[in-house]
Design an enzyme around this catalytic site. Structure first.
Site, PDB file in Angstrom:
ATOM      1  N   ARG A 139      27.138  22.315  16.590  1.00 31.68           N
ATOM      2  CA  ARG A 139      26.966  21.991  15.264  1.00 31.68           C
ATOM      3  C   ARG A 139      27.399  22.662  14.066  1.00 31.68           C
ATOM      4  O   ARG A 139      27.321  22.239  12.829  1.00 31.68           O
ATOM      5  CB  ARG A 139      25.167  22.148  15.182  1.00 31.68           C
ATOM      6  N   ARG A 190      28.624  26.989  23.489  1.00 32.55           N
ATOM      7  CA  ARG A 190      28.404  25.840  22.474  1.00 32.55           C
ATOM      8  C   ARG A 190      29.565  25.865  21.452  1.00 32.55           C
ATOM      9  O   ARG A 190      29.375  25.699  20.324  1.00 32.55           O
ATOM     10  CB  ARG A 190      27.237  26.390  21.657  1.00 32.55           C
ATOM     11  N   TYR A 248      11.533  24.037  31.802  1.00 33.86           N
ATOM     12  CA  TYR A 248      11.634  23.077  30.831  1.00 33.86           C
ATOM     13  C   TYR A 248      10.863  21.831  31.392  1.00 33.86           C
ATOM     14  O   TYR A 248      10.106  21.153  30.566  1.00 33.86           O
ATOM     15  CB  TYR A 248      12.951  22.553  30.449  1.00 33.86           C
ATOM     16  N   ARG A 251      27.609  13.109  14.851  1.00 35.54           N
ATOM     17  CA  ARG A 251      26.218  13.063  15.175  1.00 35.54           C
ATOM     18  C   ARG A 251      25.545  12.059  14.024  1.00 35.54           C
ATOM     19  O   ARG A 251      24.404  11.698  14.459  1.00 35.54           O
ATOM     20  CB  ARG A 251      25.582  14.402  15.113  1.00 35.54           C
ATOM     21  N   ASP A 273      24.543  18.595  28.551  1.00 32.88           N
ATOM     22  CA  ASP A 273      23.253  19.566  28.317  1.00 32.88           C
ATOM     23  C   ASP A 273      22.752  19.932  29.792  1.00 32.88           C
ATOM     24  O   ASP A 273      23.054  19.020  30.620  1.00 32.88           O
ATOM     25  CB  ASP A 273      22.358  18.636  27.502  1.00 32.88           C
TER      26      ASP A 273
END
Length: 369
Positions: free
Chosen positions: A35, A31, A158, A44, A82
């Site tokens: 963020r 990652r 998921y 974003r 992703d």
């Protein structure tokens, strides 16, 4: 045949992945395009998460952000995407708000019949391939480019849970209540992952990582039954498919978080990722030589929370990590890719990330005798 790309200038990652001794440990961070970076948050503000994934231009920009910020410190780029693009390719709707949410998860095996029998991977995931090619060209050979996929068990989890879950109750119930249907679904996911990963190398990926983030939710028996066979299929069939297409047989990494490292190593990948709960000295003793007598490269494994502990703690813990990996290899910097033990988290100060990278450069180098 492989496309033509700029000559690679930094092959430290690829050498380490092949089990070689290196002058210092190559380092990248799961990652790393995320963020914690203000430039990512700025992007974003005007673009939805999966909109970025589906735009080769935006995905390339996000992938390049940490490479530009940490020029000369990162030894790899990882494409911005992703793991859940695979369920999307299978016809499932996934929304990121802020975590993943499936609008219509699988509740019983009958729901699997709603999914298409055949998936045109080139059509459904071509945007990832375009992003990889554009990024590889934009990198201009600075560092290698990593492609990735989720592992079949983690993706199945998921698809059934409908998002994140603390207990995995729904998905694990499938394994015990519908074992045959579970295996059929895992096979279908595996088929797509194999095609997807081969396509990524064709598009420019120079190393592939498979994320089995929920491997630790399975007992050793259940991991051996519902995860390991499909991980092995991916490793074997991706290599076979690359050879058949005359593409580079790139190194493969498996990050099976929480699983037995011995079981993970037996899946046949060049590198296994370690979380921060494992001591590399113990893992090396378990894994070296179990696959064709070769050394399995280890990746990791600093606790991501150390990056909140201040400069003194970061330096101390990186030094301790480096000493452990050196000890695992008889005092050498060999068959080791430095990383965190999981993804970097959003609250990390980018300057502390930089200091972490600098410390790895400093302390992973073994002085010449």
């Amino acid at each position: 045949m492989a496309q033509e790309f700029p000559t690679l200038q930094n092959n430290l990652l690829l050498r380490a992945a092949r089990g070689e001794q290196t002058e210092r440990a190559p380092v990248w961070v799961m990652r790393q395009a995320g963020r914690y970076l203000p430039e990512f948050r700025k992007t974003r503000e005007t673009h939805e998460f999966f909109e970025i994934c589906r735009s080769p231009t935006l995905a390339t920009e996000i992938t390049m952000q940490p490479i530009r910020r940490y020029a000369g410190l990162l030894d790899a780029a990882i494409i911005f995407s992703d793991i859940l693009v695979v369920p999307q390719a299978m016809g499932m709707e996934v929304i990121m708000n802020p975590g993943p949410h499936f609008t219509d998860p699988l509740n019983t095996p009958a729901d699997v019949e709603k999914l298409p029998r055949e998936v045109d991977v080139e059509k459904e995931l071509g945007y990832v391939f375009e992003a990889l090619t554009l990024t590889r060209k934009t990198l201009a050979g600075q560092v290698p480019l990593i492609g990735f996929s989720g592992a079949p068990w983690t993706l199945m989890m998921y698809m059934i849970e409908g998002g994140g879950s603390q207990t995995r109750q729904k998905s694990k119930t499938w394994l015990f209540k519908y074992p045959d249907a579970s295996k059929q679904l895992l096979e279908r996911i595996t088929d797509i992952c194999v095609q997807y990963l081969i396509g990524q190398v064709n598009a420019g990926a120079q190393l592939l990582q498979v994320f089995d983030s929920n491997a630790g939710d399975l007992s050793p028996h259940d991991f051996s039954t519902f995860a390991l066979p499909y991980l092995r299929r991916i490793a074997d069939e991706v290599r076979e498919g690359l050879k058949a297409r005359q593409l580079p047989v790139v190194p493969l990494t498996l990050f099976a978080k929480g699983a037995s490292p011995l079981l993970a190593a037996s899946a046949g990948y060049d590198t296994i990722g370690l979380d921060w709960t494992l001591d590399p000295r113990d893992v090396a003793k378990l894994t070296d030589g179990i696959i064709d007598g070769r050394t399995v490269t280890l990746q990791g494994n600093l606790d991501p929370v150390v990056l909140y502990g201040g400069r003194e703690a970061i330096e101390r813990e990186v030094k301790r990590m480096c000493n452990a990996f050196h000890d695992a290899r008889g005092g050498a910097c060999k068959a080791w890719i430095a990383n965190l033990g999981h993804g970097i988290t959003p609250g990390v100060d980018p300057e502390d990330m930089k200091f972490f990278l600098e410390c790895v450069h400093k302390y992973s180098a073994v002085p010449s005798s």
